[in-house]
Design a protein around this motif. Structure first.
Motif, mmCIF file in Angstrom:
data_model
loop_
_atom_site.group_PDB
_atom_site.id
_atom_site.type_symbol
_atom_site.label_atom_id
_atom_site.label_comp_id
_atom_site.label_asym_id
_atom_site.label_seq_id
_atom_site.Cartn_x
_atom_site.Cartn_y
_atom_site.Cartn_z
ATOM 1 N N ASP A 22 2.133 4.537 13.768
ATOM 2 C CA ASP A 22 1.467 4.275 15.023
ATOM 3 C C ASP A 22 1.057 2.688 15.164
ATOM 4 O OD1 ASP A 22 -0.527 4.295 13.236
ATOM 5 O OD2 ASP A 22 -2.275 4.968 14.469
ATOM 6 N N ILE A 23 0.075 2.245 15.951
ATOM 7 C CA ILE A 23 -0.390 0.981 16.091
ATOM 8 C C ILE A 23 -1.016 0.169 14.615
ATOM 9 C CG2 ILE A 23 -1.871 -0.749 16.957
ATOM 10 C CD1 ILE A 23 -2.246 1.338 19.366
ATOM 11 N N VAL A 24 -1.469 0.962 14.079
ATOM 12 C CA VAL A 24 -2.102 0.578 12.944
ATOM 13 C C VAL A 24 -0.842 0.586 11.613
ATOM 14 C CG1 VAL A 24 -3.852 1.080 10.960
ATOM 15 C CG2 VAL A 24 -4.388 1.561 13.121
ATOM 16 N N ALA A 25 -0.132 1.437 11.640
ATOM 17 C CA ALA A 25 0.861 1.501 10.589
ATOM 18 C C ALA A 25 2.134 0.169 11.008
ATOM 19 C CB ALA A 25 1.506 2.894 10.734
ATOM 20 N N THR A 26 2.034 -0.100 12.350
ATOM 21 C CA THR A 26 3.160 -0.908 12.465
ATOM 22 C C THR A 26 2.839 -2.361 12.767
ATOM 23 O OG1 THR A 26 2.959 -0.573 14.862
ATOM 24 C CG2 THR A 26 4.725 0.708 13.999
ATOM 25 N N ILE A 27 1.980 -2.798 13.813
ATOM 26 C CA ILE A 27 1.493 -4.215 13.749
ATOM 27 C C ILE A 27 0.422 -4.390 12.736
ATOM 28 C CG2 ILE A 27 0.001 -3.505 15.595
ATOM 29 C CD1 ILE A 27 1.972 -6.734 15.743
ATOM 30 N N GLY A 28 -0.381 -3.402 12.619
ATOM 31 C CA GLY A 28 -1.479 -3.683 11.631
ATOM 32 C C GLY A 28 -1.185 -3.368 10.124
ATOM 33 N N GLY A 29 0.046 -2.733 9.842
ATOM 34 C CA GLY A 29 0.363 -2.556 8.508
ATOM 35 C C GLY A 29 1.681 -3.300 8.045
ATOM 36 N N ILE A 30 2.804 -2.795 8.449
ATOM 37 C CA ILE A 30 3.911 -3.585 7.784
ATOM 38 C C ILE A 30 4.207 -5.066 8.405
ATOM 39 C CG2 ILE A 30 6.387 -3.369 7.534
ATOM 40 C CD1 ILE A 30 6.245 -0.111 7.872
ATOM 41 N N SER A 31 3.969 -4.966 9.845
ATOM 42 C CA SER A 31 4.254 -6.462 10.109
ATOM 43 C C SER A 31 3.246 -7.348 9.541
ATOM 44 C CB SER A 31 3.783 -6.473 11.877
ATOM 45 O OG SER A 31 4.946 -5.905 12.479
ATOM 46 N N LEU A 32 1.795 -6.892 9.469
ATOM 47 C CA LEU A 32 1.016 -7.975 8.820
ATOM 48 C C LEU A 32 1.294 -7.999 7.390
ATOM 49 C CD1 LEU A 32 -2.860 -6.893 8.955
ATOM 50 C CD2 LEU A 32 -1.979 -7.456 6.875
#
Lengths: 375, 398
Positions: free
Chosen positions: B348-358
């Motif tokens: 979800d949002i947290v796992a994509t942009i807030g997780g791996i992308s971060l």
């Protein structure tokens, strides 16, 4: 026949027992289980469901369960049920986390003192309640010192870094700190939101709406990744402390809204009367408005407490080891792999018991404080 | 005698005089508060600038257009690891919205059922609902998510001995494999009829109400509308020779091929969130219905309305006014709780942009700000919609 009926004057006949078919277990069953075709179908569905579910669950949890054993294979050799041996072997880890074994007495002492501190708050007929409440107010600091250690005046305890905190102890630390501090902050925010001073009001509204608009997990991520940028260069403060601050702020945002509901329910005449008596703002709030508002908001306040207590599990996502975190870490041990149901059920029972206690206590409190002014 | 003048008020200094004036005091307090808040933010921003400079980072959103180079297992739009971080973020947003919308639908249905069960006279169903609600409400939602995920992953079989549902759908621990419909051109006719059915419903409800107001004649609106929305398209579907082919998944090697798959992460998150929130909605519904005065039902029976019409015309409209505001916050809770997806690896949002992308770009500030803003936007949108709905069903007071 005739003679018996004539023994009574009109109106003096003793009450006859109700007809047999309206009382007793048979009537109860007919009334509560079989009153209409839909009800009959529902009853049979429920009975079928219970028969399907309860025996297998009992078998798994108790009858076929294994309570002692070296590892998973030893469990499997003894029975098909749950492998509680896993829990009993890891029980210390679940309770204390990685807190050094020689210092466990400090955690135990803090827990006993916690009960001593809770009694005067929860039970208003405690003897010497006034002094007990002073102790309760001092408790967070006493417990903090006990758990952290270090040198204080003439006392000297081995310092324990917060990274070694874990298990149920961590849940209690985070939960109780959050509960203790979110209530006063929440009250201040709620008063600020009702305030006549525009700047204070705007600030409080913005803060509350921001907190309520984002999930706790993002705030915890902010605490773990981003917060260090906003601190003075070179300073570094403890991850657990950052989590505590975030959890407290999060809960106080929700608390503020609950209390605002209570404040809005107080008729304006109360504040006006307080003004007419010459009370100042804080006096009228402390003596007149808040006692009434808080009483109304008790169910909401306790709900927020329960929510906060349950939310403490989210700390596992930023790497702190509460019982759930310990359980997940233990699952990756090859000796015990694949026992997730046992772990999760065990932790679930712990949370269920504490939250259920809180909600029952709130019901008791509501009843006790009921003064008959309810409309 | 004249010299005994009026007692002079004691001379007070300027500060206390200002403080005792209500207007000035409020100004002073606000100025101090504003200065404190401003100083706080100023210090934070200053620290951030110094800290970022010290490690040689700048603030920019340019990283969004670099390749993300990570895979996302479930995506509503085309995505591969060569796409940008921005596209990964869109995938994350869509996944969050998907689980939130599905969760809202399921939790509403289950929640209303639970609420009705709790009010039922049937002892067994009442107690069962009570036990369910108490258990679910007192256990953290994260635990529910992990438990359901664990059950799916550990208790369901591997693909090679999947649970076979009449040779079309297969339940495995890698997900639920289901037939994928693919449309033939004639199927568009069915869709158009379905749309027409919806439009007809809107018109017919108004028309039936007009007729009833004018003549008292009562149409079975529900059945006619159901016929228009479901019956007619279904009939057309059969008449046109079922212009729909199903792509049925088949086992090949170690996994299934073809069909469509719902990942275990999505199922676990969806079920756990919905069933958790349903318990809360159940209590809300129960409270709403009990809050409607019994006299309302009695009056309605006295007017000769049947039990079902009493419920639908008298009790439920009044109960909805009590139910909707707390229901809103439950919908918001589902949306916010969907961020727990990260615990089981649903993207979800947290796992994509807030997780791996971060983690890949090291841009904590930008990523977290984006995540926070996105959630704020969702929350505001949902509450705006529910406020609109609430206003619509509110009691019209004269």
């Amino acid at each position: 026949m005739n003679e018996t009926t004539q023994q009574y004057k009109p109106g003096e006949h003793p009450d006859l027992p109700p007809p047999r078919n309206l009382v007793g277990p048979v009537a109860w069953v007919r009334d509560h289980l079989l009153s209409s075709p839909t009800n009959i179908v529902l009853t049979f569905l429920c009975v079928w469901f219970l028969i399907k579910v309860i025996p297998p669950v009992l078998d798994w949890a108790f009858l076929d369960a294994v309570f002692t054993g070296e590892d998973r294979n030893a469990c499997r050799a003894q029975g098909d049920g749950a492998c509680w041996a896993f829990i009993s072997e890891r029980f210390k880890l679940f309770t204390y986390g990685f807190y050094p074994e020689s210092e466990h007495w400090r955690v135990n002492l803090a827990f006993i003192l916690l009960i001593a501190a809770l009694v005067p708050i929860l039970y208003d007929k405690t003897p010497f309640r006034k002094y007990g409440l002073y102790f309760s107010a001092a408790y967070p600091f006493i417990a903090g010192y006990l758990l952290l250690g270090g040198d204080f005046l003439f006392l000297s305890l081995t310092p324990v870094p917060t990274t070694q905190f874990g298990g149920f102890m961590l849940t209690l630390v985070v939960g109780i700190t959050g509960i203790a501090f979110s209530l006063p902050i929440g009250i201040l925010l709620a008063l600020g939101r009702q305030s006549k001073l525009p700047i204070i009001k705007v600030f409080c509204v913005a803060f509350i709406e921001f907190i309520r608009g984002v999930p706790l997990i993002t705030l915890l991520f902010v605490a773990s990744t981003m917060l260090s940028y906003f601190l003075p260069p070179g300073s570094n403060f403890d991850l657990l402390l950052r989590v505590l601050i975030m959890v407290t702020l999060f809960a106080s945002g929700y608390m503020a809204e609950v209390i605002r509901g209570g404040l809005q329910a107080i008729p304006k005449g109360q504040t006006e009367a307080a003004d007419a008596m010459g009370l100042k703002y804080w006096q009228s709030m402390r003596l007149i408005v808040l006692p009434q508002a808080l009483k109304i908001s008790i169910p909401g306040i306790v709900n927020t407490f329960i929510g906060l207590y349950k939310d403490t599990t989210l700390v596992i996502i930023i790497g702190l080891l509460d019982p759930l975190g310990i359980g997940r870490a233990s699952l990756s041990d090859t000796k015990w792999t694949g026992l997730s149901n046992e772990v999760y059920l065990f932790v679930a029972i712990f949370f269920f018991l504490s939250c259920f206690f809180m909600s029952r206590y709130s019901l008791y409190l509501e009843k006790k404080l009921e003064t008959g002014h309810k409309r | 005698m004249n010299e005994v003048a009026i007692a002079q008020p004691p001379q007070r200094n300027l500060v206390s005089r200002l403080w005792n004036d209500k207007e000035t005091r409020s100004v002073i307090i606000q100025v101090i508060a504003f200065a404190a808040i401003f100083a706080f933010f100023f210090a934070m921003v200053r620290n951030a600038i110094i800290n970022l400079e010290a490690i040689g980072k700048d603030l920019s959103l340019g990283f969004l257009w670099q390749p993300a180079s990570y895979d996302i297992s479930q995506s509503l739009i085309d995505y591969n690891s060569r796409d940008t971080h921005f596209r990964a973020m869109i995938v994350g947003i869509l996944n969050t919205l998907l689980v939130a919308v599905c969760g809202i639908i399921l939790s509403t249905i289950v929640g209303f059922l639970l609420g009705v069960f709790r009010l039922s006279k049937n002892f067994l169903i009442n107690r069962l609902a009570y036990v369910y609600i108490e258990y679910v409400r007192n256990v953290p939602v994260l635990l529910h998510i992990l438990l359901v995920h664990g059950l799916i992953v550990h208790s369901l079989p591997l693909p090679k001995n999947a649970v076979n549902v009449s040779d079309t759908a297969f339940l495995t621990n890698r997900g639920f494999f289901m037939p994928k419909p693919s449309m033939e051109p004639l199927f568009w006719g069915v869709i158009i009829l379905f749309m027409l059915g919806i439009a007809f419903t809107f018109w017919f409800r108004k028309y039936a109400k007009q007729v009833q107001d004018a003549t008292g004649k009562h149409y079975p609106v529900f059945w006619i509308c159901l016929g228009a929305i479901v019956g007619v398209p279904l009939l057309a579907f059969l008449v046109l020779g079922m212009p729909l082919t199903w792509d049925i998944p088949e086992l090949s090697g170690f996994n299934f091929k073809g069909g469509m798959v719902i990942r275990p992460e999505f199922i676990a998150l969806w079920l756990a969130l919905s069933l958790y929130t349903a318990a809360f909605i159940g209590e809300i519904v129960r409270a709403g219905i009990t809050a409607v005065n019994w006299g309302q039902s009695e009056a309605s029976y006295a007017l000769g309305l049947s039990r079902s019409r009493t419920l639908s015309l008298v009790v439920i409209p009044q109960a909805m006014r009590i139910i909707v505001p707390p229901l809103t916050s439950q919908y918001l809770n589902i949306t916010k709780n969907s961020s727990l997806a990260i615990a089981i690896g649903y993207m979800d949002i947290v796992a994509t942009i807030g997780g791996i992308s971060l983690n890949q770009t090291g841009r904590e500030m930008e990523c977290m700000t984006i995540v926070l803003l996105l959630y704020l936007t969702f929350s505001l949108l949902i509450s705006a919609f529910m406020n609109w709905y609430n206003k619509r069903i509110k009691l019209v007071e004269r």
